[in-house]
Design a protein around this motif. Structure first.
Motif, PDB file in Angstrom:
ATOM      1  N   LEU A   1       0.823  -1.210   0.000  1.00  0.00           N
ATOM      2  CA  LEU A   1       0.000   0.000   0.000  1.00  0.00           C
ATOM      3  C   LEU A   1       0.858   1.262   0.000  1.00  0.00           C
TER       4      LEU A   1
ATOM      5  N   GLU B   1       1.145   3.933  -3.412  1.00  0.00           N
ATOM      6  CA  GLU B   1       0.152   4.882  -2.917  1.00  0.00           C
ATOM      7  C   GLU B   1      -0.231   5.942  -3.939  1.00  0.00           C
TER       8      GLU B   1
ATOM      9  N   GLU C   1      -5.846  -0.930  -4.109  1.00  0.00           N
ATOM     10  CA  GLU C   1      -6.198  -1.689  -2.921  1.00  0.00           C
ATOM     11  C   GLU C   1      -5.672  -3.113  -3.050  1.00  0.00           C
TER      12      GLU C   1
ATOM     13  N   SER D   1      -0.988  -5.816  -6.137  1.00  0.00           N
ATOM     14  CA  SER D   1      -2.293  -5.747  -5.488  1.00  0.00           C
ATOM     15  C   SER D   1      -2.588  -7.072  -4.785  1.00  0.00           C
TER      16      SER D   1
END
Length: 383
Positions: free
Chosen positions: A69, A73, A79, A271
């Motif tokens: 994450l 970012e 996500e 992810s």
């Protein structure tokens, strides 16, 4: 002409390798060892390189959900969509002609491999070519996958080569992720990225996991079975890999083929998902490529495919079919041989192959910007 020179150099390396004794580790080990002197390395200099790898651990969190994450970012809507796993500490292996010269850390620990997965995915594409499921990588993918994923004037032009070289510029949304939201450019904002016209397929190399995952999806439909099964049956079992590795997709990445529900895997882990594997199994995979696709008396992947996969693309001389090439370019490791090729993943996961010297190097969780320094220390140890 450059491509011809590459093939000539590749053939020369293959002949040199055939003149060497390649040791293939038995299933479940143990790995046969070779001391530094016999491997023509300076023991003290080798120890210095290993110590460097141990002391320069990847700076991101060992909780990879946090590291992922943080690392991505900038991506809008990013996500975690697939499985993750807390990682171990620095680990690695150095092989000479298949013999273990040095190792550090827990090489039998299963960890996420991130974009190292791409080189495994590329190999599954090669198997499809070897098995004549794909006639030619220059073919348009739309001739094989006609469900609309490669529909339209733009996506309909995309070839297998372009997917493998990450020059496809595929446009769309897959598993809820939009292509333009994956690793967006440094400049501009969401509206700029969203409404930018897609580039012509084959013209620009863009590192983009959505498009890589489209390749995995397309190959799943060509093979008509889950790709982890293909990799296990065709590659990992023949090279004696452990039973611990796994290849994951996102939670909702399901497709139906022949009435069967199948998971479409990812080509990386930014992810979540991708391949989870030990350093030892990664080393076996590297050894397969060191030996031009041969393993003992078997040929799991053709030498012709390896030649094709390691040819530099027109759009980026540092990239073949999801293998990085140490040619002059943005990814060039200075003062290291240009014939090196490697798989690379987030967090300092690497499989480096030097066919000329019979070397396979695996690193886990080495600070990525220190990898070139580590390799220079290793080559400084060679006599």
């Amino acid at each position: 002409m450059k491509h011809l020179l590459f093939l000539t150099a590749f053939t020369t390396l293959a002949l040199a390798l055939n003149a060497q004794e390649i040791h293939f580790p038995p299933k479940n080990g143990p790995w046969a060892k070779m001391d530094a002197e016999k491997a023509k390395m300076d023991p003290d200099a080798l120890l210095k390189a290993v110590q460097f790898a141990k002391e320069n651990e990847y700076s991101g969190s060992r909780d990879l959900r946090i590291a992922i994450l943080k690392g991505f970012e900038r991506e809008p809507y990013h996500e975690i969509l697939g499985p993750t796993k807390k990682r171990g500490g620095p680990a690695g292996m150095i092989l000479k002609n298949g013999y273990l010269v040095a190792s550090w850390g827990a090489t039998d620990r299963v960890d996420m491999a991130f974009s190292v997965t791409k080189s495994f995915l590329s190999t599954v594409a090669g198997l499809a070519v070897d098995h004549k499921l794909i006639a030619n990588t220059a073919d348009r993918v739309a001739n094989y996958v006609w469900d609309g994923t490669f529909g339209g004037e733009h996506n309909g032009k995309i070839t297998w080569t372009q997917l493998l070289q990450q020059t496809s510029a595929w446009s769309g949304t897959l598993w809820g992720v939009k292509d333009w939201a994956d690793r967006p450019p440094r400049e501009g904002g969401v509206d700029d990225w969203k409404f930018e016209a897609p580039k012509a397929p084959g013209t620009v190399m863009e590192y983009n996991d959505v498009r890589v995952n489209v390749l995995a999806y397309a190959l799943t439909h060509v093979w008509r079975k889950p790709l982890p099964m293909v990799l296990k049956e065709q590659i990992m079992d023949p090279i004696g890999a452990s039973t611990t590795w796994r290849w994951h997709g996102y939670g909702d990445a399901w497709t139906e083929i022949d009435g069967l529900r199948m998971k479409s895997v990812t080509g990386g882990g930014h992810s979540g998902g991708g391949i989870f594997m030990t350093a030892q199994d990664m080393a076996r995979f590297g050894l397969l490529f060191l030996n031009n696709g041969g393993w003992e008396d078997k040929q799991p992947i053709s030498e012709a495919w390896i030649k094709e996969a390691l040819a530099p693309s027109k759009a980026n001389p540092n990239y073949g079919y999801m293998w990085w090439l140490n040619e002059q370019g943005n990814r060039y490791w200075e003062n290291l041989p240009e014939h090196l090729f490697y798989a690379a993943g987030f967090g300092g996961n690497f499989i480096v192959v030097d066919q000329e010297r019979g070397l396979v190097v695996v690193t886990r969780w080495l600070e990525p910007n220190k990898m070139g320094d580590f390799m220079r220390l290793l080559y400084a140890a060679m006599r």
